[in-house]
Every structure is written in structure tokens, then in C-alpha cells.
Scaffold this motif. Structure first.
Motif, PDB file in Angstrom:
ATOM      1  N   ALA A 157      62.489  48.422  60.234  1.00 41.06           N
ATOM      2  CA  ALA A 157      61.674  49.517  60.764  1.00 41.06           C
ATOM      3  C   ALA A 157      60.412  49.012  61.452  1.00 41.06           C
ATOM      4  CB  ALA A 157      61.280  50.447  59.612  1.00 41.06           C
ATOM      5  N   SER A 158      59.958  49.794  62.421  1.00 39.88           N
ATOM      6  CA  SER A 158      58.646  49.548  63.002  1.00 39.88           C
ATOM      7  C   SER A 158      57.615  49.997  61.963  1.00 39.88           C
ATOM      8  CB  SER A 158      58.480  50.350  64.290  1.00 39.88           C
ATOM      9  OG  SER A 158      58.390  51.735  63.986  1.00 39.88           O
ATOM     10  N   PRO A 159      56.364  49.573  62.077  1.00 43.16           N
ATOM     11  CA  PRO A 159      55.368  50.019  61.107  1.00 43.16           C
ATOM     12  C   PRO A 159      55.247  51.545  61.036  1.00 43.16           C
ATOM     13  CG  PRO A 159      54.507  48.190  62.361  1.00 43.16           C
ATOM     14  CD  PRO A 159      55.814  48.574  62.985  1.00 43.16           C
ATOM     15  N   GLU A 160      55.326  52.210  62.184  1.00 38.15           N
ATOM     16  CA  GLU A 160      55.266  53.676  62.213  1.00 38.15           C
ATOM     17  C   GLU A 160      56.432  54.300  61.449  1.00 38.15           C
ATOM     18  OE1 GLU A 160      55.176  55.207  66.201  1.00 38.15           O
ATOM     19  OE2 GLU A 160      53.070  55.730  66.000  1.00 38.15           O
ATOM     20  N   ASP A 161      57.642  53.808  61.706  1.00 35.80           N
ATOM     21  CA  ASP A 161      58.826  54.318  61.004  1.00 35.80           C
ATOM     22  C   ASP A 161      58.731  54.030  59.509  1.00 35.80           C
ATOM     23  OD1 ASP A 161      59.902  55.206  63.396  1.00 35.80           O
ATOM     24  OD2 ASP A 161      61.171  53.419  63.659  1.00 35.80           O
ATOM     25  N   PHE A 162      58.269  52.828  59.163  1.00 37.96           N
ATOM     26  CA  PHE A 162      58.123  52.472  57.761  1.00 37.96           C
ATOM     27  C   PHE A 162      57.167  53.443  57.055  1.00 37.96           C
ATOM     28  CE2 PHE A 162      55.856  50.421  54.325  1.00 37.96           C
ATOM     29  CZ  PHE A 162      56.896  49.998  53.528  1.00 37.96           C
TER      30      PHE A 162
END
Length: 176
Positions: A157-162
Motif C-alpha cells: 500500500a501507499s502511505p495514504e492507502d495504509f
């Protein structure tokens, strides 16, 4: 400098633990291991998400979160280290293509365990470990193909998705 400032800001809140880990720098990638309490790690991931929102002018681009683990009994790295890699190693063509994302992440973690063991042995042998850790042996570096495989993996995941997944309730009816 960016990471030093980030950790200093995190430590202004006295309830947070000291940060240890490894920042592995190469000409084309940054591999970051952070060991601290969950609130500090959450702060780091939030900061990475804000970096990614800056677009093409951001200090770091195309960020992925591979693993976040809780309640680990002991730390791998006794302090915070920065090491450089001249260039990522290559591995035999197609060797990571046949592996699952979980296997590729496990390979990275295995290499990081070897790096931690190397740093601990350097610390036992030397008074100033930070001076001896600057460049790691090539066999300890994560191969370029492994990094590319993880970059392209939908499971990472990207940090935003995480953060969206981390902050959302897992059982909405039970959590309400």
C-alpha cells in the motif's frame, strides 16, 4: 536531515519511544526500517502520506509501506543508522517474477535481518559504529529486481492507502 527533523518532532511528545532502525540510501531508492512505538510509526506514515500529496516536487516519490508489526519483543537495530549503497545488486532474470509478494517481502526481511546482525557485530567490534556502517557489503543489499517487484505489487500500500485501512474499523457493526 529530513528524517532527523521528523524524529526530533516525534520525540517532542515525551510519551513516545526513541527511534531506531536503518535508512538505506541508493541512487534510485530509499529503504527505511523504523523501530519505535506505534504512535511514532503512525506519525512517520502520516508524514510520508503528506509527502506523497506534494506531487512531483516531493522529496520522496512512489512510496510503499511493506510491513508494520506490533509488539515485537526486541529491536533489530540498537540505534538509528544511515547506510549507502553504490547501486542495487541484480539477481538472475525472472527470479522474483515467479515469487508471490509475501515471498518477496520475506526475502527483504531476511536481508534486513542479516544487515542488523552485521551492524550488531560491527558495534561489538568498534567504538563508533556510525562510522563503519556507512557502506554495506553488496551481498546484504536488496536486489533491484526485488525492489521493482515490490513497487509493482498491488498488495503493498501507499502511505495514504495504509492510513485509510489502518484508521477504518475492521468490523463496522461491532466497532459501532
Amino acid at each position: 536531515g529530513y528524517h532527523r527533523e521528523l524524529f526530533e518532532n516525534a520525540l517532542e511528545d515525551r510519551s513516545r519511544e526513541q527511534v531506531s532502525g536503518l535508512l538505506l540510501l541508493s541512487s534510485s531508492y530509499v529503504f527505511h526500517v523504523v523501530e519505535s512505538c506505534s504512535s511514532t510509526i503512525h506519525l512517520v506514515v502520516q508524514d510520508l502520506a503528506s509527502l506523497q500529496n506534494q506531487g512531483h516536487s516531493a522529496l520522496l516519490q512512489e512510496i510503499k509501506v511493506l510491513v508494520v508489526a506490533h509488539n515485537i519483543p526486541s529491536r533489530l537495530f540498537p540505534d538509528w543508522y544511515v547506510a549507502t549503497a553504490a547501486s542495487p545488486m541484480t539477481c538472475p532474470q525472472g527470479s522474483t517474477q515467479s515469487q508471490s509478494t509475501a515471498e518477496v517481502v520475506a526475502e527483504c526481511l531476511t536481508l534486513l535481518l542479516k544487515v542488523a546482525a552485521c551492524i550488531q557485530s560491527l558495534e561489538e567490534d568498534s567504538e563508533d559504529t556510525n562510522e563503519t556502517v556507512h557502506t554495506l557489503a553488496p551481498e546484504l543489499l536488496i536486489p533491484a529486481e526485488t525492489i521493482n517487484s515490490l513497487y509493482n505489487a498491488k498488495e503493498c500500500a501507499s502511505p495514504e492507502d495504509f492510513l485509510r485501512i489502518y484508521l477504518s474499523p475492521s468490523q463496522p457493526t461491532l466497532d459501532s
